[in-house]
Design an enzyme around this catalytic site. Sequence first.
Site, short mmCIF file in Angstrom:
data_model
loop_
_atom_site.label_atom_id
_atom_site.label_comp_id
_atom_site.label_asym_id
_atom_site.label_seq_id
_atom_site.Cartn_x
_atom_site.Cartn_y
_atom_site.Cartn_z
N ASP A 1 0.88 -1.16 0.00
CA ASP A 1 0.00 0.00 0.00
C ASP A 1 0.92 1.21 0.00
OD1 ASP A 1 -1.98 1.86 0.27
OD2 ASP A 1 -2.46 1.39 2.35
N GLU B 1 -1.00 -1.69 -4.89
CA GLU B 1 -2.31 -1.05 -5.01
C GLU B 1 -2.33 -0.13 -6.22
OE1 GLU B 1 -4.91 2.23 -2.59
OE2 GLU B 1 -4.14 0.54 -1.42
N ASP C 1 -2.70 0.72 7.04
CA ASP C 1 -1.88 0.58 5.83
C ASP C 1 -1.33 -0.84 5.72
OD1 ASP C 1 -1.42 3.65 4.93
OD2 ASP C 1 -1.35 3.49 7.11
#
Length: 211
Positions: free
Chosen positions: A7, A67, A139
């Site tokens: 992420d 991501e 996260d």
Amino acid sequence: MRIIGIDPGTRVAGYGVVDLLDGRLHAVAAGVWRLDPRQEMHERLAQLSLEFSRAVDTFSPSILCLEMAFVAVNVRSAMSLGLARGVILSQGALRGMSVHEMTASAAKKAVINGRAGKDAVARMLENLLGIRFDNIPSDASDALALAYAHGLREKERALLAERERAHQGARSGALSKERACSASVFGRKSKLGKGKKQGFEIWLKAGSRGE
């Protein structure tokens, strides 16, 4: 097969690592990298690159799932995220990893309802992976969800490949059997006609299929 999910971010970046072993997914590690916001952007990106390299050296993943970028209202935030993604993508390529991307919503849907909150995703990951989080940062759980979701994709690909191999094997066996049957039928003396060879029409009458 070991997968690392990332992420990305230029202030906080999350990572999650899972193994796909014997058709099951197992959690290996999850955490965050906190980058100093007082540093210049190029310094933070260099630190992000270093942290990612350390994680790769430590866990030796063969697959990276990052991501996918989204359209942000804040242009500056979108640009910062793009820079962070570029660092991870380039490092993954340099390390010879298989690089994939996935949206956050797709990862959530693989774990739980796509509209679920981050806490719900973390709780579901606990159940799916059989682990317990101690105040895991969002996260990190988001990154672990990416790794888990991509692990499901790899698992599905492996199952499809296995079925295809089994299908091809069965088809090959059937063709071999059919050729053997064909060789045994064609060329024999016909019982229905003296001196005639049993051919296509007689083979059909016997209830077999000819091509």
